[in-house]
Design an enzyme around this catalytic site. Structure first.
Site, PDB file in Angstrom:
ATOM      1  N   SER A  49       0.868  -1.178   0.000  1.00  0.00           N
ATOM      2  CA  SER A  49       0.000   0.000   0.000  1.00  0.00           C
ATOM      3  C   SER A  49       0.901   1.222   0.000  1.00  0.00           C
ATOM      4  O   SER A  49       2.082   1.124   0.372  1.00  0.00           O
ATOM      5  CB  SER A  49      -0.888   0.010   1.251  1.00  0.00           C
ATOM      6  OG  SER A  49      -1.521   1.255   1.444  1.00  0.00           O
ATOM      7  N   TYR A  68      -2.693  -1.515  10.436  1.00  0.00           N
ATOM      8  CA  TYR A  68      -2.577  -1.642   8.980  1.00  0.00           C
ATOM      9  C   TYR A  68      -1.247  -1.080   8.494  1.00  0.00           C
ATOM     10  O   TYR A  68      -0.526  -1.725   7.721  1.00  0.00           O
ATOM     11  CB  TYR A  68      -3.742  -0.908   8.313  1.00  0.00           C
ATOM     12  CG  TYR A  68      -3.847  -1.134   6.818  1.00  0.00           C
ATOM     13  CD1 TYR A  68      -4.497  -2.254   6.316  1.00  0.00           C
ATOM     14  CD2 TYR A  68      -3.306  -0.226   5.919  1.00  0.00           C
ATOM     15  CE1 TYR A  68      -4.604  -2.465   4.950  1.00  0.00           C
ATOM     16  CE2 TYR A  68      -3.402  -0.427   4.551  1.00  0.00           C
ATOM     17  CZ  TYR A  68      -4.060  -1.550   4.067  1.00  0.00           C
ATOM     18  OH  TYR A  68      -4.160  -1.752   2.706  1.00  0.00           O
TER      19      TYR A  68
END
Length: 267
Positions: free
Chosen positions: A150, A163
């Site tokens: 990401s 995350y």
């Protein structure tokens, strides 16, 4: 205008794609099936919908596809998943670690059970899956591992402690595995998407819109796409094409990279 997936041939290879029964994972699975690879599908969801997707992948690839429903909230199940896929399809020589979950909360109130779940699914399962495919890839002298990271593997963001930590960890895992596989014919890379409008992203948009009392379109524009120079969501086909290329012979000297597909966010 929509993009067309990269047209490459991966006939003769077998790909396991985690988190591929929903969202971006489905598009990645379809892309690999179109390339001629045998595809092992993984994830949870509606049984009828999954059965239809398995049949579709078989038609696209010309090979029988199989679905596996291992629960990666126990990260060790990543290894069990590989073993099960190997038993049904033969040695996995392309591994796409795409499974991911999200939870948003400030650090003071971040539930410890959510930390454990996100680290297990987003990072631990990838480690165990890589460890399990390694002997087969080493034996044949060929392997491709692509991890879905990401842009948050490269920076932080409020409320996403677990995350962000897991995605930073994915880059460390990617780089170390790349070094260990460099002389073995095994590459390991990470793709770092920007905002892709998947169910995971949609849930965040809807939650933000509800919290701010704004329409969805306005929320997307002002609070999600504002940081993307292209001012549009990345299309799943763009992610799939990047992953396909990284699995070709043309990419055999590309290893250990974090490839942003992010509309210019990291620029």
């Amino acid at each position: 205008m929509s993009v067309t997936e990269l047209n490459v041939s991966l006939t003769g290879h077998t790909a396991l794609i985690t988190g591929s029964t929903t969202g971006m994972g489905q598009d990645i699975a379809r892309a690999f099936a179109r390339s001629g690879a045998r595809v092992a599908l993984h994830g949870l969801g509606d049984p009828e919908g999954i059965a239809e997707l398995v049949n579709e992948l078989g038609e696209l690839s010309g090979h029988e596809s199989f679905h596996f429903a291992h629960d990666l909230s126990d990260g060790r199940q990543g290894g069990a998943l590989v073993q099960a896929a190997n038993a049904r399809l033969g040695d996995i020589d392309i591994l796409i670690n795409n499974a991911g979950v999200q939870f948003v909360s400030g650090i003071e109130d971040f539930p410890t059970e959510q930390w454990d779940r996100l680290i297990a699914v987003n990072l631990g399962a990838a480690f165990h899956a890589i460890r399990a495919v390694w002997p087969g890839m080493k034996r044949t002298g060929w392997g491709r591992i692509v991890n879905t990271a990401s842009t948050l593997a490269l920076r932080g963001e409020f409320g996403k402690t677990a995350y962000v930590s897991a995605k930073h960890g994915i880059l460390g895992l990617t780089r170390t595995v790349a070094l260990e596989g460099a002389e073995l014919g095994i590459t390991c890379n990470a793709v770092c998407p920007g905002w892709v409008y998947t169910p995971l992203a949609a849930a965040q948009v809807e939650a933000k819109a509800a919290a701010l009392g704004l329409p969805l379109e306005k929320t997307m524009k002002e609070h999600f796409l504002s940081e993307m120079p292209t001012k549009r969501f990345v299309e799943p086909a763009e992610i799939a094409s990047a992953m396909l290329f990284l699995c070709t012979e043309s990419a055999r000297s590309i290893t250990g990279v974090a490839l942003p597909v992010d509309g210019g966010i990291t620029a």
